[in-house]
Enzyme design. Sequence first.
Site, PDB file in Angstrom:
ATOM      1  N   CYS A   2       9.107  11.766 -10.524  1.00 10.15           N
ATOM      2  CA  CYS A   2       8.230  12.864 -10.158  1.00 10.15           C
ATOM      3  C   CYS A   2       8.971  13.757  -9.166  1.00 10.15           C
ATOM      4  O   CYS A   2       9.780  13.273  -8.373  1.00 10.15           O
ATOM      5  CB  CYS A   2       6.924  12.429  -9.514  1.00 10.15           C
ATOM      6  SG  CYS A   2       5.934  11.355 -10.551  1.00 10.15           S
ATOM      7  N   ARG A  27      13.173  15.181 -13.080  1.00  9.04           N
ATOM      8  CA  ARG A  27      12.560  13.989 -12.491  1.00  9.04           C
ATOM      9  C   ARG A  27      11.308  13.542 -13.247  1.00  9.04           C
ATOM     10  O   ARG A  27      10.688  12.547 -12.906  1.00  9.04           O
ATOM     11  CB  ARG A  27      12.196  14.264 -11.035  1.00  9.04           C
ATOM     12  CG  ARG A  27      13.384  14.630 -10.187  1.00  9.04           C
ATOM     13  CD  ARG A  27      12.946  14.985  -8.798  1.00  9.04           C
ATOM     14  NE  ARG A  27      12.509  13.821  -8.065  1.00  9.04           N
ATOM     15  CZ  ARG A  27      13.288  13.076  -7.303  1.00  9.04           C
ATOM     16  NH1 ARG A  27      14.556  13.371  -7.175  1.00  9.04           N
ATOM     17  NH2 ARG A  27      12.809  12.046  -6.656  1.00  9.04           N
ATOM     18  N   TRP A  75       6.077  12.173 -13.861  1.00  8.87           N
ATOM     19  CA  TRP A  75       6.519  11.172 -14.832  1.00  8.87           C
ATOM     20  C   TRP A  75       5.501  10.057 -14.696  1.00  8.87           C
ATOM     21  O   TRP A  75       5.404   9.400 -13.660  1.00  8.87           O
ATOM     22  CB  TRP A  75       7.918  10.681 -14.486  1.00  8.87           C
ATOM     23  CG  TRP A  75       8.495   9.766 -15.511  1.00  8.87           C
ATOM     24  CD1 TRP A  75       9.072  10.126 -16.699  1.00  8.87           C
ATOM     25  CD2 TRP A  75       8.576   8.342 -15.445  1.00  8.87           C
ATOM     26  NE1 TRP A  75       9.488   9.008 -17.371  1.00  8.87           N
ATOM     27  CE2 TRP A  75       9.205   7.900 -16.624  1.00  8.87           C
ATOM     28  CE3 TRP A  75       8.182   7.390 -14.516  1.00  8.87           C
ATOM     29  CZ2 TRP A  75       9.444   6.563 -16.906  1.00  8.87           C
ATOM     30  CZ3 TRP A  75       8.420   6.053 -14.788  1.00  8.87           C
ATOM     31  CH2 TRP A  75       9.054   5.651 -15.970  1.00  8.87           C
ATOM     32  N   ASN A  99       5.164  11.051  -4.854  1.00  8.40           N
ATOM     33  CA  ASN A  99       6.210  10.503  -5.717  1.00  8.40           C
ATOM     34  C   ASN A  99       6.385   9.046  -5.331  1.00  8.40           C
ATOM     35  O   ASN A  99       6.476   8.734  -4.153  1.00  8.40           O
ATOM     36  CB  ASN A  99       7.515  11.288  -5.475  1.00  8.40           C
ATOM     37  CG  ASN A  99       8.714  10.625  -6.094  1.00  8.40           C
ATOM     38  OD1 ASN A  99       8.603  10.010  -7.147  1.00  8.40           O
ATOM     39  ND2 ASN A  99       9.852  10.715  -5.435  1.00  8.40           N
ATOM     40  N   GLY A 100       6.416   8.153  -6.333  1.00  8.48           N
ATOM     41  CA  GLY A 100       6.578   6.739  -6.016  1.00  8.48           C
ATOM     42  C   GLY A 100       5.355   5.965  -6.436  1.00  8.48           C
ATOM     43  O   GLY A 100       4.510   6.468  -7.179  1.00  8.48           O
ATOM     44  N   GLU A 483      27.542   2.405 -24.362  1.00  7.59           N
ATOM     45  CA  GLU A 483      27.244   3.746 -23.873  1.00  7.59           C
ATOM     46  C   GLU A 483      27.009   4.708 -25.050  1.00  7.59           C
ATOM     47  O   GLU A 483      26.109   5.550 -25.007  1.00  7.59           O
ATOM     48  CB  GLU A 483      28.393   4.234 -22.962  1.00  7.59           C
ATOM     49  CG  GLU A 483      28.246   5.621 -22.379  1.00  7.59           C
ATOM     50  CD  GLU A 483      26.972   5.850 -21.563  1.00  7.59           C
ATOM     51  OE1 GLU A 483      26.255   4.893 -21.241  1.00  7.59           O
ATOM     52  OE2 GLU A 483      26.686   7.028 -21.265  1.00  7.59           O
ATOM     53  N   LYS A 487      23.512   6.692 -25.547  1.00  9.00           N
ATOM     54  CA  LYS A 487      23.423   8.162 -25.654  1.00  9.00           C
ATOM     55  C   LYS A 487      22.619   8.542 -26.884  1.00  9.00           C
ATOM     56  O   LYS A 487      21.757   9.397 -26.835  1.00  9.00           O
ATOM     57  CB  LYS A 487      24.816   8.813 -25.759  1.00  9.00           C
ATOM     58  CG  LYS A 487      25.644   8.894 -24.492  1.00  9.00           C
ATOM     59  CD  LYS A 487      25.103   9.817 -23.453  1.00  9.00           C
ATOM     60  CE  LYS A 487      24.111   9.206 -22.552  1.00  9.00           C
ATOM     61  NZ  LYS A 487      24.422   8.358 -21.471  1.00  9.00           N
ATOM     62  N   GLU A 490      18.847   7.704 -26.611  1.00  5.68           N
ATOM     63  CA  GLU A 490      18.168   8.532 -25.604  1.00  5.68           C
ATOM     64  C   GLU A 490      17.780   9.901 -26.158  1.00  5.68           C
ATOM     65  O   GLU A 490      16.690  10.383 -25.915  1.00  5.68           O
ATOM     66  CB  GLU A 490      19.106   8.784 -24.399  1.00  5.68           C
ATOM     67  CG  GLU A 490      19.176   7.657 -23.405  1.00  5.68           C
ATOM     68  CD  GLU A 490      20.136   7.971 -22.251  1.00  5.68           C
ATOM     69  OE1 GLU A 490      19.726   7.845 -21.094  1.00  5.68           O
ATOM     70  OE2 GLU A 490      21.297   8.354 -22.515  1.00  5.68           O
ATOM     71  N   HIS A 506      27.313 -13.447 -35.810  1.00  5.42           N
ATOM     72  CA  HIS A 506      26.338 -14.408 -35.302  1.00  5.42           C
ATOM     73  C   HIS A 506      24.908 -13.874 -35.384  1.00  5.42           C
ATOM     74  O   HIS A 506      24.055 -14.256 -34.598  1.00  5.42           O
ATOM     75  CB  HIS A 506      26.678 -14.800 -33.862  1.00  5.42           C
ATOM     76  CG  HIS A 506      28.000 -15.467 -33.749  1.00  5.42           C
ATOM     77  ND1 HIS A 506      28.265 -16.694 -34.314  1.00  5.42           N
ATOM     78  CD2 HIS A 506      29.170 -15.060 -33.187  1.00  5.42           C
ATOM     79  CE1 HIS A 506      29.523 -17.026 -34.084  1.00  5.42           C
ATOM     80  NE2 HIS A 506      30.100 -16.040 -33.409  1.00  5.42           N
ATOM     81  N   LYS A 603      15.494  11.677 -15.304  1.00  3.23           N
ATOM     82  CA  LYS A 603      16.865  11.475 -14.843  1.00  3.23           C
ATOM     83  C   LYS A 603      16.929  10.532 -13.651  1.00  3.23           C
ATOM     84  O   LYS A 603      17.855   9.751 -13.514  1.00  3.23           O
ATOM     85  CB  LYS A 603      17.485  12.827 -14.489  1.00  3.23           C
ATOM     86  CG  LYS A 603      18.932  12.684 -14.113  1.00  3.23           C
ATOM     87  CD  LYS A 603      19.769  13.809 -14.630  1.00  3.23           C
ATOM     88  CE  LYS A 603      21.230  13.493 -14.526  1.00  3.23           C
ATOM     89  NZ  LYS A 603      21.696  12.629 -15.624  1.00  3.23           N
TER      90      LYS A 603
HETATM   91  C1  G6P Z   1      17.677   6.836 -15.731  1.00  2.49           C
HETATM   92  C2  G6P Z   1      18.452   7.937 -16.427  1.00  2.49           C
HETATM   93  C3  G6P Z   1      19.768   7.379 -16.961  1.00  2.49           C
HETATM   94  C4  G6P Z   1      20.565   6.743 -15.821  1.00  2.49           C
HETATM   95  C5  G6P Z   1      19.748   5.658 -15.123  1.00  2.49           C
HETATM   96  C6  G6P Z   1      20.434   5.179 -13.855  1.00  2.49           C
HETATM   97  O1  G6P Z   1      17.231   5.913 -16.643  1.00  2.49           O
HETATM   98  O2  G6P Z   1      17.681   8.470 -17.487  1.00  2.49           O
HETATM   99  O3  G6P Z   1      20.523   8.440 -17.527  1.00  2.49           O
HETATM  100  O4  G6P Z   1      21.738   6.195 -16.333  1.00  2.49           O
HETATM  101  O5  G6P Z   1      18.480   6.192 -14.719  1.00  2.49           O
HETATM  102  O6  G6P Z   1      20.479   6.240 -12.952  1.00  2.49           O
HETATM  103  P1  G6P Z   1      21.469   6.347 -11.728  1.00  2.49           P
HETATM  104  O7  G6P Z   1      21.094   7.643 -11.073  1.00  2.49           O
HETATM  105  O8  G6P Z   1      21.193   5.175 -10.853  1.00  2.49           O
HETATM  106  O9  G6P Z   1      22.844   6.346 -12.266  1.00  2.49           O
END
Ligand code: G6P
Length: 608
Positions: A2, A27, A75, A99-100, A483, A487, A490, A506, A603
Amino acid sequence: MCGIIAAITQRNIIDILTKGLKKLEYRGYDSSGLAIINNEKNIVRIRCVGKVNKLINKVNKKKIFGTIGVAHTRWATHGIVSKENTHPHISSNIIVVHNGILENDALLRDFLKTQGYIFRSNTDTEVIAHLLHWEQNKTKHSIKNVIQDSVNKLHGNYSMVVIDKNNPLELIAVCSKSPLIIGLGIGENFIASDQIALLNITKRFMYLEDGDIAVIKKKDINIFNKNDFIIHRKEIFSNIKYKTVKKGKYRHYMEKEIYEQPVSIKNTLENRLNKNNTINFLELGKQEDVLFCKIEHIHIVACGTSYNAAMVSKYWFESLTNTPCDVEIASEFSSRTLAARKNSFLITISQSGETADTLSALRQSKKLKYLGNLTICNMEGSTLVKESDYYLSTNAGIEIGVASTKSFTTQLTVLLMLVAKIANLKKINNIEKKIVKNLNMLPNRITEILENKQLIKNIATQLFNKKHMLFIGRGEYYPIAMEGALKLKEISYIHAEAYAAGELKHGPLALIDKDIPVIVIAPKNTLLEKIKKNIKEISSRSGLIYVFSDQTFNYEENVNFITLPYVETFIAPIFYTIPLQLLAYYIALNKNKNIDKPRHLAKSVTVE
Ligand code: G6P
């Protein structure tokens, strides 16, 4: 999670609030809202579900004016995505954005219901609004004193901004282990979850710390603790350029950030590589060498993309520095009883420095006997940086796209430098020099692959309508596969999983058919012969295979090669990340998805 922005100004604040909200959308973007006190001293609140642009359209139609107000982008945590659950929440004269997470909201809600309060939302924020109102009615204190009296009743990590309609000359901001930053203006002041929301109006900032309660007026700011003592917080000047957070010629922030990687990595390396091919981390201070020499075990904790970066470095730390290394998902680290190893050193990795799970892991680690802790982070001034013993900046610059790209490659760059440093201190010959030589080449090698994007675009058109995909790799390319899969899922919502190539037989081999493409990351290295066998296992079961490699080998028709140039060993994992980022990007583009703001994600995840 948020985003909060609030202001008390000489001019109409609407533009400040809405522009700030746009910048905070990373956020959370389930819904957004604002509330101001207008000229007639009435509260005007506007809220709507969906992206901030929807709110802006609604606000623009109403032509409202005010010089004090709060705004919020949500969020969802407590309660579904709905207008009723959207902030600001109001209890008579009290307006709150938050927020939180409040951990004891159910108890407080039950109590407040017995006091006659009617709840219109399922949020914990409305509980706070009613609690403050109840307390104020009881004590007749000023809103600042009411908040000071109430914070003990609010359990959890949160930040909030409150306005009392009956005193529209001040904003009250509360920081409880969740970030808030004050922006200083001339005859006006601002507050936000992140300085990025305020960079178009000020460069002067003050970070609030845990337990701070700030009273923000047009011309002055006073920060108190809950015992009413005045606290001083340092004013800082931000060097972040406002223009760096614009999309420029790119369609999406993610695209821009992928293309920025050569420059970001140059910035990461700047002033850290010496002419004699050694590494210096001046920011660690003089203790660095003594401390690093003692390390017998490294424990890395992170989430999401940062976790994948940590996983790559595990291979590096063990093979290049002979130091045992364990990597753990932060939420799991905090969910179990830990036994720290002897002379173990804790590393956290985070783009934002605000990820609640990572922060909680760091706090928990302090109860154990680690030698110390270091954070690799992109956000100077973030809570993680403030609470860590040591800090290495990734210098990636602001990253807006929810799917991390340049953060990942700059994290790997810092980790590789750290590996080089430790190898040198452990007197492992030549590793440092070789790594430095490789790192010097990295930005240009990445530019090379970015210039060949057409190759990846073509594959994206073949793959975008698939429902599932597998990514496989061996050694440090296994986390690169992780990774790549992350990606893709996501931003394209294609179900993608990563496997260590050797593990395929396996279980996952049962999934193989012509409809599940398998992306294989297979550069020439000591593991190539083994991964070739894995490719055969898939191709003989009619799997559809895409091999990213600097080699081609003779195989059946169902094996496609994406031939990449040879890249020096140490930096190759970073290099192989780029085509996978591009693949995810172009697949999502073909699917016309909301690339920078994928559904349900944010994010910065500031809740556990
Ligand atoms: C969220 C974001 C990801 C990120 C993760 C960790 O889930 O959507 O893209 O990798 O948080 O975030 P940080 O800021 O700790 O790297």
